[in-house]
Design a protein around this motif. Structure first.
Motif, mmCIF file in Angstrom:
data_model
loop_
_atom_site.group_PDB
_atom_site.id
_atom_site.type_symbol
_atom_site.label_atom_id
_atom_site.label_comp_id
_atom_site.label_asym_id
_atom_site.label_seq_id
_atom_site.Cartn_x
_atom_site.Cartn_y
_atom_site.Cartn_z
ATOM 1 N N ILE A 33 0.816 -1.216 0.000
ATOM 2 C CA ILE A 33 0.000 0.000 0.000
ATOM 3 C C ILE A 33 0.851 1.268 0.000
ATOM 4 C CG2 ILE A 33 -2.021 -1.097 1.025
ATOM 5 C CD1 ILE A 33 -1.209 0.196 3.722
ATOM 6 N N ASN A 51 -1.762 4.432 -5.444
ATOM 7 C CA ASN A 51 -3.029 5.185 -5.527
ATOM 8 C C ASN A 51 -3.555 5.256 -6.951
ATOM 9 O OD1 ASN A 51 -3.129 5.673 -2.791
ATOM 10 N ND2 ASN A 51 -1.967 7.568 -2.949
ATOM 11 N N PRO A 78 -7.185 2.999 -7.101
ATOM 12 C CA PRO A 78 -7.840 4.178 -6.524
ATOM 13 C C PRO A 78 -9.000 3.824 -5.586
ATOM 14 C CG PRO A 78 -8.444 3.936 -8.832
ATOM 15 C CD PRO A 78 -7.366 2.921 -8.554
ATOM 16 N N HIS A 79 -9.514 2.627 -5.693
ATOM 17 C CA HIS A 79 -10.646 2.203 -4.856
ATOM 18 C C HIS A 79 -10.205 1.685 -3.484
ATOM 19 C CE1 HIS A 79 -9.161 -1.423 -6.761
ATOM 20 N NE2 HIS A 79 -9.840 -2.147 -5.887
ATOM 21 N N ILE A 80 -8.889 1.566 -3.262
ATOM 22 C CA ILE A 80 -8.371 1.106 -1.971
ATOM 23 C C ILE A 80 -7.780 2.306 -1.238
ATOM 24 C CG2 ILE A 80 -6.709 -0.391 -0.787
ATOM 25 C CD1 ILE A 80 -8.914 -1.976 -2.196
ATOM 26 N N ASP A 81 -8.326 2.609 -0.085
ATOM 27 C CA ASP A 81 -7.828 3.712 0.739
ATOM 28 C C ASP A 81 -6.636 3.197 1.549
ATOM 29 O OD1 ASP A 81 -7.339 5.719 2.569
ATOM 30 O OD2 ASP A 81 -9.351 5.709 3.431
ATOM 31 N N PRO A 82 -5.422 3.666 1.251
ATOM 32 C CA PRO A 82 -4.250 3.159 1.962
ATOM 33 C C PRO A 82 -4.283 3.426 3.470
ATOM 34 C CG PRO A 82 -3.594 4.761 0.284
ATOM 35 C CD PRO A 82 -5.076 4.627 0.227
ATOM 36 N N ILE A 83 -4.955 4.484 3.900
ATOM 37 C CA ILE A 83 -5.053 4.767 5.328
ATOM 38 C C ILE A 83 -5.896 3.694 6.015
ATOM 39 C CG2 ILE A 83 -5.933 6.397 7.047
ATOM 40 C CD1 ILE A 83 -5.207 8.629 4.998
ATOM 41 N N ARG A 84 -7.001 3.339 5.400
ATOM 42 C CA ARG A 84 -7.850 2.274 5.962
ATOM 43 C C ARG A 84 -7.149 0.916 5.833
ATOM 44 N NH1 ARG A 84 -12.623 -0.949 4.613
ATOM 45 N NH2 ARG A 84 -13.615 -1.373 6.609
ATOM 46 N N HIS A 109 -6.432 -5.602 3.685
ATOM 47 C CA HIS A 109 -7.444 -5.667 2.638
ATOM 48 C C HIS A 109 -7.052 -6.729 1.617
ATOM 49 C CE1 HIS A 109 -8.941 -1.960 4.239
ATOM 50 N NE2 HIS A 109 -9.570 -1.571 3.153
#
Length: 124
Positions: free
Chosen positions: A34, A40, A44-50, A56
């Motif tokens: 990540i 990113n 783009p659909h994966i939030d690296p912070i989450r 994930h």
């Protein structure tokens, strides 16, 4: 095919990804850091912070999975550590999920104890 989105700054996470890749003789896993370059843009659909807070994964059909579900699925795909599937048994799953969330939150501190150094500056 399962894509695993992992924290490449965590030595414990990285060690597990290296082991998974070594066992992945049939190329059933795609491992994505990540914090990797162009992450990113490519995901783009994966939030690296989450994704930093909870592991994930994404199946080929686009279905997202999280936490221990990713870990158990990945090890099952490579045919190793069959015992880990116990963590998905209905009466163990809730307890294992709490344990995973604890580990995920403190993984950098745990890595520091195991390795003697912190994984990255942002983890202080």
């Amino acid at each position: 095919m399962l894509t695993v989105f992992y924290d490449g700054n965590c030595p414990l996470c990285l060690r597990e990804m290296i082991a998974l890749k070594e066992y992945d003789q049939d190329n059933l896993l795609q491992l994505e850091n990540i914090y990797g370059e162009s992450f990113n843009t490519r995901f783009p659909h994966i939030d690296p912070i989450r994704a930093d807070k909870i592991l994930h994964g994404q199946w080929e059909d686009g279905t997202l999975i999280f936490g221990l579900e990713v870990t158990c699925s990945a090890w099952k795909l490579v045919g190793k550590h069959k015992w880990i599937q116990v963590l998905r048994w209905p009466f163990i799953k809730p307890i294992a999920n709490v344990g995973y969330r604890f580990f995920a939150h403190y993984r950098h501190s745990i890595a520091a104890v195991v390795s003697g150094k912190r994984a990255c500056d942002r983890c202080k």
